[in-house]
Design an enzyme around this catalytic site. Structure first.
Site, PDB file in Angstrom:
ATOM      1  N   CYS A  12      76.743 -45.753  15.512  1.00 62.58           N
ATOM      2  CA  CYS A  12      76.430 -44.319  15.414  1.00 62.58           C
ATOM      3  C   CYS A  12      75.007 -44.117  14.894  1.00 62.58           C
ATOM      4  CB  CYS A  12      77.430 -43.621  14.497  1.00 62.58           C
ATOM      5  SG  CYS A  12      79.129 -43.772  15.075  1.00 62.58           S
ATOM      6  N   CYS A  43      86.444 -43.612  -1.810  1.00 63.02           N
ATOM      7  CA  CYS A  43      86.056 -43.848  -0.421  1.00 63.02           C
ATOM      8  C   CYS A  43      85.826 -45.344  -0.257  1.00 63.02           C
ATOM      9  CB  CYS A  43      84.781 -43.064  -0.097  1.00 63.02           C
ATOM     10  SG  CYS A  43      84.196 -43.343   1.581  1.00 63.02           S
ATOM     11  N   GLU A  51      80.230 -51.532  -0.183  1.00 63.35           N
ATOM     12  CA  GLU A  51      79.946 -50.325  -0.948  1.00 63.35           C
ATOM     13  C   GLU A  51      81.207 -49.464  -1.042  1.00 63.35           C
ATOM     14  OE1 GLU A  51      76.967 -46.810   0.251  1.00 63.35           O
ATOM     15  OE2 GLU A  51      76.065 -48.792   0.312  1.00 63.35           O
ATOM     16  N   CYS A  78      79.212 -52.702  10.556  1.00 68.16           N
ATOM     17  CA  CYS A  78      79.998 -51.961  11.545  1.00 68.16           C
ATOM     18  C   CYS A  78      79.357 -52.154  12.910  1.00 68.16           C
ATOM     19  CB  CYS A  78      80.011 -50.473  11.173  1.00 68.16           C
ATOM     20  SG  CYS A  78      80.999 -49.449  12.286  1.00 68.16           S
ATOM     21  N   CYS A 120      74.016 -43.271  11.016  1.00 65.82           N
ATOM     22  CA  CYS A 120      74.705 -44.012   9.957  1.00 65.82           C
ATOM     23  C   CYS A 120      73.963 -45.295   9.600  1.00 65.82           C
ATOM     24  CB  CYS A 120      76.125 -44.336  10.419  1.00 65.82           C
ATOM     25  SG  CYS A 120      77.090 -45.211   9.186  1.00 65.82           S
ATOM     26  N   CYS A 157      76.062 -43.199   3.685  1.00 67.44           N
ATOM     27  CA  CYS A 157      76.941 -44.365   3.686  1.00 67.44           C
ATOM     28  C   CYS A 157      76.177 -45.607   4.135  1.00 67.44           C
ATOM     29  CB  CYS A 157      78.106 -44.091   4.645  1.00 67.44           C
ATOM     30  SG  CYS A 157      79.333 -45.369   4.593  1.00 67.44           S
TER      31      CYS A 157
END
Length: 343
Positions: free
Chosen positions: A118, A107, A94, A114, A121, A335
């Site tokens: 977190c 961005c 993305e 990932c 997220c 995100c």
């Protein structure tokens, strides 16, 4: 991925010239090929002034490196565009383009997924699938420029992934994106965001590149930060601050502290006071981010009055702070959200 072939988009102009010489051709052909790549050539046959026998040779030993646009959403609220790009192995990433009056900022993603975990997220829900190669990071910018006809002037490495967890490829990408005859994006127009991999922050500082560093802080207290961000189990807040001070000393660049405001979790005056204590006298800026709702998470954003009260407290105590305006709020805010929904 192309087996046993090299990606030409992974090379600087000098590296490409050396590569062309290594396959028995003249150095100037490397300059021509580099120029074609940055004119958007998708195949070797697009390179019209390159002899046929060289194009055939290139096809045997190399590939240019292209990602494909899978989906584009355009905001009706502002000029933000959100892209999903398809990689050669079928994975999806993305990328977001934010079109301001005076600049175009993109961005970019750095990894597929990932592993930082977190809690607020969406990118991290499935863990890390793989690192992106330098050319796959670079090509997000190239494909957006091609699609919009606008030059990208500013970059934020804040999409999916932790750039310092993919450090070697990130370093190479930074070199590529700054190439004079390539995209030629100045280091001062690039911001790298990290959740705080302290040893890599020192390594990044030692490169001496004048890029901007953004640190995801999210709480000034170790215990609370560990709840929000598992990476905080490895590195204490004081260690992060020391690494940021070192970064400022080495680069003379201001550090931004990203602070996602979560209702009832990290938005009280107690937190604001501790931030003031920690950051006093530093060349820094606090970016307050009212969190986007992620369906799989329970966190909520605070009321607007709370957000501005928090900002005003910091400002009153000489800590520069702004509230980030959410761009493209109607096209998959958080995100990693769009990618998950699409999949």
């Amino acid at each position: 991925m192309e087996q046993n072939k090299v990606a030409l988009k992974n090379m600087t102009e000098d590296e490409l010239k050396d590569f062309i010489v290594s396959i028995g051709e003249k150095s100037f052909r490397g300059t021509q090929i580099f120029s074609w790549i940055y004119k958007g050539a998708k195949t070797f046959d697009d390179m019209r002034n390159i002899p046929k026998n060289l194009r055939e040779k290139l096809d045997e030993v190399s590939y240019i490196g292209n990602i494909e646009q899978e989906l584009k959403l355009e905001s009706k609220v502002d000029k933000t565009k959100k892209y999903l790009f398809l990689l050669n192995d079928g994975n999806i990433i993305e990328t977001v383009m934010m079109d301001y009056e005076d600049r175009v900022t993109v961005c970019i993603s750095n990894q597929v997924g990932c592993r930082m975990g977190c809690n607020f997220c969406a990118s991290t829900l499935e863990g890390l699938i793989r690192n992106l190669e330098p050319w796959e990071i670079l090509d997000q910018i190239m494909k957006i420029q091609e699609d919009t006809g606008k030059r990208v002037s500013n970059l934020v490495l804040m999409g999916s992934g932790e750039p310092l967890d993919n450090f070697e490829n990130t370093k190479k990408f930074l070199k590529l994106v700054n190439e004079k005859n390539g995209l030629n994006i100045g280091y001062r127009h690039i911001t790298l965001s990290t959740c705080g991999l302290v040893p890599k922050m020192y390594e990044l500082a030692d490169l001496g590149l004048p890029i901007n560093l953004a640190l995801s802080l999210h709480s000034p207290f170790d215990e609370k930060r560990r709840e929000i961000m598992p990476v905080a189990n490895a590195y204490k807040v004081n260690d992060l601050i020391d690494a940021c001070k070192y970064y400022i000393k080495k680069t003379n660049r201001r550090v931004t502290f990203e602070y996602s405001l979560i209702k009832g979790v990290n938005d009280s005056e107690k937190e604001a006071k501790e931030i003031v204590r920690l950051l006093k006298g530093m060349l820094c800026h606090v970016n307050l981010i009212p969190i986007n709702k992620v369906e799989e998470r329970e966190y909520e954003r605070p009321d607007k009055s709370y957000i501005y009260k928090f900002r005003d407290y910091l400002e009153k105590n000489n800590i520069p702070a702004t509230v980030r305006i959410s761009m493209g709020s109607d096209i998959g805010g958080a995100c990693g959200q769009l990618r998950r929904k699409h999949k």
